[in-house]
Design a protein around this motif. Sequence first.
Motif, PDB file in Angstrom:
ATOM      1  N   PHE C 452       1.981  11.639   3.519  1.00  0.00           N
ATOM      2  CA  PHE C 452       1.282  10.519   2.812  1.00  0.00           C
ATOM      3  C   PHE C 452       0.216   9.876   3.529  1.00  0.00           C
ATOM      4  O   PHE C 452      -0.626   8.962   3.010  1.00  0.00           O
ATOM      5  CB  PHE C 452       2.100   9.509   2.400  1.00  0.00           C
ATOM      6  CG  PHE C 452       3.123   9.971   1.240  1.00  0.00           C
ATOM      7  CD1 PHE C 452       4.039  10.901   1.313  1.00  0.00           C
ATOM      8  CD2 PHE C 452       2.806   9.420   0.040  1.00  0.00           C
ATOM      9  CE1 PHE C 452       4.763  11.267   0.152  1.00  0.00           C
ATOM     10  CE2 PHE C 452       3.490   9.574  -1.279  1.00  0.00           C
ATOM     11  CZ  PHE C 452       4.575  10.736  -0.850  1.00  0.00           C
ATOM     12  N   ASN C 455      -3.010   8.821   1.868  1.00  0.00           N
ATOM     13  CA  ASN C 455      -2.798   8.441   0.611  1.00  0.00           C
ATOM     14  C   ASN C 455      -2.551   6.699   0.750  1.00  0.00           C
ATOM     15  O   ASN C 455      -2.500   6.055  -0.349  1.00  0.00           O
ATOM     16  CB  ASN C 455      -2.073   8.852  -0.273  1.00  0.00           C
ATOM     17  CG  ASN C 455      -2.698  10.510  -0.372  1.00  0.00           C
ATOM     18  OD1 ASN C 455      -3.867  10.813  -0.008  1.00  0.00           O
ATOM     19  ND2 ASN C 455      -1.767  11.300  -0.558  1.00  0.00           N
ATOM     20  N   ASN C 457      -3.131   3.111   2.579  1.00  0.00           N
ATOM     21  CA  ASN C 457      -3.673   2.317   3.778  1.00  0.00           C
ATOM     22  C   ASN C 457      -2.777   1.530   4.300  1.00  0.00           C
ATOM     23  O   ASN C 457      -1.610   1.613   4.249  1.00  0.00           O
ATOM     24  CB  ASN C 457      -4.664   1.488   2.900  1.00  0.00           C
ATOM     25  CG  ASN C 457      -4.118   0.128   1.878  1.00  0.00           C
ATOM     26  OD1 ASN C 457      -3.112  -0.117   2.190  1.00  0.00           O
ATOM     27  ND2 ASN C 457      -4.755  -0.124   0.676  1.00  0.00           N
ATOM     28  N   SER C 458      -3.468   0.674   5.288  1.00  0.00           N
ATOM     29  CA  SER C 458      -2.433   0.067   6.375  1.00  0.00           C
ATOM     30  C   SER C 458      -1.645  -0.960   5.761  1.00  0.00           C
ATOM     31  O   SER C 458      -0.356  -1.173   6.196  1.00  0.00           O
ATOM     32  CB  SER C 458      -3.305  -0.418   7.574  1.00  0.00           C
ATOM     33  OG  SER C 458      -4.045  -1.647   7.156  1.00  0.00           O
ATOM     34  N   ALA C 459      -2.041  -1.749   4.744  1.00  0.00           N
ATOM     35  CA  ALA C 459      -1.205  -2.756   4.179  1.00  0.00           C
ATOM     36  C   ALA C 459      -0.238  -2.201   3.428  1.00  0.00           C
ATOM     37  O   ALA C 459       0.908  -2.379   3.427  1.00  0.00           O
ATOM     38  CB  ALA C 459      -2.184  -3.494   3.030  1.00  0.00           C
ATOM     39  N   GLN C 460      -0.511  -1.062   2.895  1.00  0.00           N
ATOM     40  CA  GLN C 460       0.693  -0.335   1.906  1.00  0.00           C
ATOM     41  C   GLN C 460       1.708   0.127   2.822  1.00  0.00           C
ATOM     42  O   GLN C 460       2.820   0.189   2.651  1.00  0.00           O
ATOM     43  CB  GLN C 460       0.097   0.955   1.037  1.00  0.00           C
ATOM     44  CG  GLN C 460      -0.575   0.435   0.034  1.00  0.00           C
ATOM     45  CD  GLN C 460      -1.276   1.668  -1.004  1.00  0.00           C
ATOM     46  OE1 GLN C 460      -1.980   2.214  -0.268  1.00  0.00           O
ATOM     47  NE2 GLN C 460      -0.994   2.087  -2.146  1.00  0.00           N
ATOM     48  N   SER C 462       2.307  -0.827   5.973  1.00  0.00           N
ATOM     49  CA  SER C 462       3.321  -1.871   6.591  1.00  0.00           C
ATOM     50  C   SER C 462       4.399  -2.584   5.489  1.00  0.00           C
ATOM     51  O   SER C 462       5.396  -2.906   5.938  1.00  0.00           O
ATOM     52  CB  SER C 462       2.396  -3.113   7.005  1.00  0.00           C
ATOM     53  OG  SER C 462       1.379  -2.875   7.480  1.00  0.00           O
TER      54      SER C 462
END
Lengths: 191, 225, 502
Positions: C452, C455, C457-460, C462
């Motif tokens: 993944f 697909n 981003n870092s926020a998703q 974390s």
Amino acid sequence: MNDNANTPEKKNGCAGCGCGEGNGAPTSRSDARRGFMFKLGAGLLGIGGALAAIPIVGYVLGPARTRYKNEWVDLGALSKFPGGQTRFATFLNPIRQPTDGDSAKTACWVRCIESGKFQVFAINCAHLGCPVHWFEQSKLFMCPCHGGVYYQDGSRAAGPPPRGLFEYKWKVEGGKLLIDAGRLPGLEESA
Amino acid sequence: MMHLRVASVFLCAMLAIVVACERLPGAPKASIPVVVGSPSWTLATFNTNCRGCHSQGAEGAALPLVNPGYWKIANDDQITKVIALGQGVSMPGYLDENGGPFSADEIDALVKGMRSMWGGEPHDGNPVLPGTISPTLVVGDAVAGALVFESACANCHGANGPAGSVTDPMYLRLISDQGLWSAVVYGRSELGSPPWNSPMPNHPNGLTPTEVADVVSWLATKRTQ
Amino acid sequence: MILARILALAKIPIEWIELRTGAIAFSKPMLFHHVPRSAKWWYVFGSATLMFFTIQIVTGVCLGTMYAPSAAQAWESLRYIDEDVPFGWMLRALHGWSSTAMVVMMVIHMLQVFLHGSFKFPRELNWITGVFLLLTVLALAFTGQVMRWDQDAYWGLGIGAAIVDRVPIFGDQMRGLLLGGPIIGGETLNRFFALHVFILPGAAIALVGVHMTLIIKNGISEMPKPGAVVVPSTYRKEFEERMEKTGVPFFPDAVQRDMVFCGTCLIILIILAASFGPFGPGGMPDPTLIDTNPRPDYPFMWIFGAVSLLPPASETAIMLITPAIGVLILIAVPFLSNSGERAPSRRPGMVLVAVFVVMAIVALTYEGVTSPWSPVMDAWSSLATPAQFIKGRTPLQVQGAVVFQSVQCRNCHELGGFGGKRGPALDEISTRLSPDQLVRQIQQGGGNMPAFGKNLNSAQMSALVAFLGTLRPENEPDSKIPGANLPLPTSMSPPDRGVLTR
């Protein structure tokens, strides 16, 4: 039919050769003549059978010949396929018969990589042909049959498929996306 | 005599099968097409497409929709827009043009259907009645919002608050301004987060609509830090 | 008095016919041939198979008068038979249930013959015609499923076509022959219709004829007795002597058990058909309706299960070669051992083989029905995150649950007992993987999980890892694995009130 009631005649071998002289044929015919008649009958039947077999075998085996040609099919205006997105599209198969009904409809997934660049994937999983489903959020194609999974570029991600999704050739003409479609995609298709 | 009795029982059974054939349990039900907008369609559509995130009570990770409190404030046009276009990082657009499964008419029917099931009268949010709040996001004053947050929210939702930080940039990057506004206004009582108008520290009557706008605006500024 | 006169009158036409056909002389040995006294309830399954086959012919011919064998109309005509034709659904139900029953009875019959060693001299050809009957009946079941012309039929054909397509060199041509063209369409249905109503039933009737003739010729085998070995040079003579002395006529002595069993089966069949109704048709055969979950009928579920469990590298070879080897082995059975002991107790190896095959097929069928390898396509949008995984979580963790649902993790992973079974259930994942390991697994995939990385981003990421980090048994506050107790992306340290971080 009458032969059955006339059992002695059977011994002359005429019942089997189909010659019209079977009924009441004299038993005094020479062996040579009998042998000739038998050979003639066998030859005629053989030739006739072969002639009859040509159309029958040809008819049955016809679908094995690859006489069908793909055609360019219009999937619609480019505006239906925004950049960076993968969209569902359907078309009527150019190779269709009058009795196909709904089964002539075909689906595919159109990925617009960026404006003017496309990938068009067949709906069929490369494993055993079940319909794959696109998931925009995880950017994956998933198959409901045996769990084949593909990335957004069609390459294999997980599961049993031996290769990535089948792709159609595409071109853009007059603001429309066209694909080279027809026969059910299969493994002989190049990647 | 015995034979006669057996025969008559047998005949009756045959007759019963003939008469009751269409009422036997195996008889296929006549195919009734599902009407878009009917209650059964609405419920099935919601259960298949929305329930995963928007459920009821403490269930589901996003704002519950099976919730009369939500439908009292929410505005149908706004909901329709969010369903069609998507919102924030995680809510996808469900309109066919946006790659979703529904036509515009189906989304309209879904919103109307959900309102009639869980909401009561449609609410256009205008004029705003005293004690109610605009159903859409209003841009507020971020500086004032900082003070509101400190006095009313920080106790629980501050960086080290027991309910978990809402100023975490990672959290804020995942939630849109409209999402923040909904979180403040509707709360999630079942999870211990009260709605906007319930008593809070230093605000015994809850927040005012202006304070809600201010605090959302301030939170939005924290997103990029 | 009157009865006697009627009987005497009836004799005239019977004698007239007998003189011209020899029908009675022909059928007498079939009815009254001697069968072993020991032939008891074990011997009823073949008769039951034949009875179900007869039902198939009768109901099949009836259905043929209403069914429209055209891809454009078949599905509609089935709905018409189901809903508008008097007894239409009942006939379809009988045809469907009787088909399943025939397969079941045939397999039991075959197992009995195998376990009792009845295929040994002189009954090798009884067994071999039986093997061809098995193949014919399975082919009838598969083509029958195609007759429903619903989504399962369409995609089932797709699976068949994809398997045939893998044949080296001639795959394409063979697929064309199977489908009757380059696509699954009208010609495909008509091709399978011709198979289902002309070719295969014809073959089955002919094979049944041979099978029965061989039974008359060779007699029914006795119940196996340990020590009673088959010696080909003397068997037939001794068998015929025993039959002469101790055998009983098939009619009416042995046939009564067949009658009781078949009658019971018939009544059960009618109850099943009346209670559960016909099979399908499922969704309309429109290949653009892709929200479908194609599954084959039960007799083929084990094949469906097997093809998903094969290693991808060798599955083509296995898919194409195994069936041929299987059939060859079945045909070879009587040649591998056609004399000697028949009793199962003296042939423990053969009993083990039978038990193994049955268990394998049952296990594969179970796998096929549950399909744990298939993603649940709508799990992400239909199965709500259970409350126990939301309560007491921080906003970031709850957002992580939103990410969990929205990027379709749930399609393959169970939470609270619901979701896909392709990957492991994640209810207690934080006791097995540290946050670092979670990040790596999600980003890079592996172990049949897609990567993944690109697909999310870092926020998703974390948020997702923060959420997964809370998944542990209720009374187990912390993970036992090293590194798992490091701070999660969101701080869980004790509250420090009134401080506003900027």
